[in-house]
Design a protein around this motif. Structure first.
Motif, short mmCIF file in Angstrom:
data_model
loop_
_atom_site.label_atom_id
_atom_site.label_comp_id
_atom_site.label_asym_id
_atom_site.label_seq_id
_atom_site.Cartn_x
_atom_site.Cartn_y
_atom_site.Cartn_z
N ASP A 1 1.14 -0.87 0.03
CA ASP A 1 0.15 -0.36 0.40
C ASP A 1 1.15 1.50 0.27
OD1 ASP A 1 -2.31 1.16 0.03
OD2 ASP A 1 -2.87 1.28 1.84
N GLY A 2 2.22 0.78 -0.40
CA GLY A 2 2.88 2.39 -0.93
C GLY A 2 4.02 2.08 -0.03
N GLY A 3 4.09 1.27 0.97
CA GLY A 3 5.07 1.41 2.01
C GLY A 3 5.15 0.94 3.63
N ILE A 4 6.03 1.05 4.30
CA ILE A 4 6.00 1.33 5.12
C ILE A 4 6.07 1.72 6.09
CG2 ILE A 4 7.35 0.72 7.80
CD1 ILE A 4 9.20 -1.47 6.25
N ASN A 5 4.38 1.68 7.07
CA ASN A 5 4.05 3.11 7.45
C ASN A 5 5.12 3.96 9.01
OD1 ASN A 5 1.20 2.93 6.82
ND2 ASN A 5 1.13 2.14 8.49
N GLU A 6 5.15 4.56 8.70
CA GLU A 6 6.47 5.29 9.69
C GLU A 6 6.49 5.55 11.03
OE1 GLU A 6 9.06 9.47 8.06
OE2 GLU A 6 6.84 10.40 9.54
N ASP B 1 17.34 11.22 5.63
CA ASP B 1 16.86 10.12 7.43
C ASP B 1 18.67 9.65 7.27
OD1 ASP B 1 14.37 10.97 6.86
OD2 ASP B 1 13.76 9.02 6.43
N ASP B 2 18.68 9.56 8.78
CA ASP B 2 19.74 9.23 9.20
C ASP B 2 19.44 7.37 9.59
OD1 ASP B 2 21.31 11.15 9.83
OD2 ASP B 2 20.11 11.57 11.74
N ALA B 3 20.41 7.01 9.92
CA ALA B 3 20.84 5.66 9.76
C ALA B 3 21.22 4.53 10.49
CB ALA B 3 20.59 5.22 7.82
N ARG C 1 16.30 5.49 10.61
CA ARG C 1 15.48 3.94 10.13
C ARG C 1 16.82 3.38 10.99
NH1 ARG C 1 13.72 2.92 4.60
NH2 ARG C 1 12.30 5.26 3.54
N ILE C 2 16.06 2.50 11.28
CA ILE C 2 16.77 1.44 12.59
C ILE C 2 16.56 0.33 12.55
CG2 ILE C 2 17.09 0.78 14.86
CD1 ILE C 2 15.39 3.77 14.98
N ALA C 3 18.28 -0.73 12.15
CA ALA C 3 17.80 -1.78 11.22
C ALA C 3 18.92 -2.71 12.64
CB ALA C 3 18.84 -2.17 9.71
N ILE C 4 18.57 -4.17 12.85
CA ILE C 4 19.10 -4.61 13.61
C ILE C 4 19.29 -5.82 12.91
CG2 ILE C 4 16.94 -4.82 15.43
CD1 ILE C 4 18.84 -5.14 17.77
N ASP C 5 20.16 -6.41 12.67
CA ASP C 5 20.17 -7.76 12.02
C ASP C 5 21.55 -8.12 12.62
OD1 ASP C 5 20.35 -9.32 9.83
OD2 ASP C 5 21.82 -8.19 9.14
N PRO C 6 21.14 -9.68 13.26
CA PRO C 6 19.94 -10.03 13.49
C PRO C 6 19.31 -9.61 14.97
CG PRO C 6 20.61 -12.29 13.50
CD PRO C 6 22.17 -11.05 13.69
N GLY D 1 12.23 6.51 15.25
CA GLY D 1 13.00 6.72 14.01
C GLY D 1 11.48 4.99 13.61
N THR D 2 11.89 4.66 11.72
CA THR D 2 10.76 3.02 11.42
C THR D 2 12.72 2.34 12.02
OG1 THR D 2 10.45 4.66 9.95
CG2 THR D 2 9.92 2.08 9.70
N VAL D 3 11.73 1.03 11.95
CA VAL D 3 12.63 -0.11 12.46
C VAL D 3 12.41 -1.40 11.53
CG1 VAL D 3 13.55 -1.33 15.43
CG2 VAL D 3 12.17 0.65 15.42
N LEU D 4 13.57 -1.96 11.93
CA LEU D 4 13.47 -3.21 10.60
C LEU D 4 14.23 -4.18 11.35
CD1 LEU D 4 12.56 -3.94 7.94
CD2 LEU D 4 15.03 -4.25 8.41
N CYS D 5 13.99 -5.52 11.96
CA CYS D 5 14.76 -6.61 12.89
C CYS D 5 14.57 -7.36 11.47
CB CYS D 5 14.47 -7.18 13.97
SG CYS D 5 13.35 -5.68 14.91
N THR D 6 15.89 -8.16 11.86
CA THR D 6 15.57 -9.52 10.85
C THR D 6 15.68 -10.81 12.14
OG1 THR D 6 18.02 -9.49 10.94
CG2 THR D 6 16.94 -8.38 9.16
#
Ligand SMILES: Nc1ncnc2c1ncn2[C@@H]1O[C@H](COP(=O)(O)OP(=O)(O)O)[C@@H](O)[C@H]1O
Ligand SMILES: [Mg+2]
Length: 302
Positions: free
Chosen positions: A16-21, A51-53, A117-122, A151-156
């Protein structure tokens, strides 16, 4: 809700356009599924949008991730590191879990108002760093709640055991807590190997409900194809059309048993049917059920 683009080719259209902030997304996959590539693309998209990452890496050294990014064709990564917009946090599971408990609050205060944007892997080693399931849940829940403030968070998440079995406790806890859930199903032993992606949940968004083949390509990274959905849609459109056509050509004999009101309600129900919902439906069976429903109403009123 404002959407942020995922950075993964083909995925925004399916979400639907992407990930909600300011939400949390969990990406599950077995080794080689493309989790680290996905996380890198997600952060890179943010960097391109100014954005910062923050890349929290639990397994690989930052230098490895930088090296692989460049092999993938993303040569600009060094410039983001040197201007400070991309930060790596290199931690072990226990160490990071300690950070969450002792220092996360302060870190979040410092970054308050940011749109990073924050990613935590894994995330898996963080879960394994505490013994009890309720502790795992507390830890992950607190981590997700706090980080999405900045921010918007992504975890693997690492998928162990047989591919597609998502019932392991270290998957289930984050799966429940996340706002969005994406499964990278990677059948590495099949020949040729098979990669398919499915959005299992995506809160407050209309998202694709199908499996989509994806590939990992130099220069592009993870690329999700719509193919599956298109084929399905054609099938769906057909199923929807069949139900409606059959309803219209129903035996006058059967329809005439209904009162004008019941007949009217019957037609309204048919009109309201969404083709999306009719994928696995047997048109005759459904029509019989609707007809029966209104015939019952008829009898009750008789
Ligand atoms: N430069 C590249 N060109 C093409 N494919 C690549 C490249 N780098 C990695 N890949 C593909 O990506 C896969 C690994 O992705 P990765 O994100 O590390 O998976 P995961 O983190 O889920 O273990 C590899 O198995 C390979 O197929
Ligand atoms: Mg990885």
């Amino acid at each position: 809700m404002k959407k942020v683009r995922t950075g993964v080719y083909g995925l925004n259209a399916l979400m639907d356009g992407g990930i909600n902030e300011h939400t949390t997304t969990v990406v599950i996959g077995s080794p080689g599924a493309g989790k680290t590539t996905f996380a890198t693309q997600f952060l890179r998209r943010g960097l391109l949008d100014n954005d910062d990452a923050v890349f929290i890496t639990l397994d690989e050294a930052p230098s490895e991730i930088v090296k692989n990014s460049k092999l993938m064709g993303w040569d600009d990564i060094d410039s983001y590191i040197s201007d400070g917009s991309l930060i790596f946090v290199d931690a072990g599971g226990k160490q990071f879990s300690h950070f969450i408990q002792k220092e996360l609050a302060e870190f979040v205060d410092e970054w308050e108002g940011h749109n990073a944007r924050i990613a935590i892997d894994p995330l898996t080693p963080v879960l394994w760093s505490v013994k009890e399931k309720y502790e795992q849940r507390e830890l992950v829940s607190y981590f997700l709640r706090e980080t999405r403030k900045i921010g918007t968070v992504l975890c693997t998440l690492e998928e162990h055991g047989s591919v597609g079995d998502l019932s392991a406790p270290d998957l289930v806890i984050p799966m429940y807590l996340a706002d969005n859930l994406i499964h990278l199903r990677y059948a590495s032993l099949e020949s040729p190997e098979r990669r398919e992606l499915k959005i299992i949940k995506c809160r407050s968004s209309k998202h694709s409900r199908y499996w989509h083949p994806y590939s990992i390509m130099k220069g592009v990274g993870v690329y999700v194809r719509r193919v599956e959905e298109l084929t399905r849609r054609r099938g769906v459109a057909k199923a929807g059309k069949i139900v409606k056509e059959k309803a219209l050509s129903l035996d006058e004999d059967r329809l005439s048993k209904l009162s004008p009101t019941a007949k009217d309600n019957f037609m309204k129900t048919i009109d309201a049917l969404s083709e999306q919902d009719l994928v696995d439906v047997d048109p005759d069976e459904l029509l019989d059920l609707i007809l029966e429903e209104y015939s019952v109403e008829e009898k009750e009123h008789a």
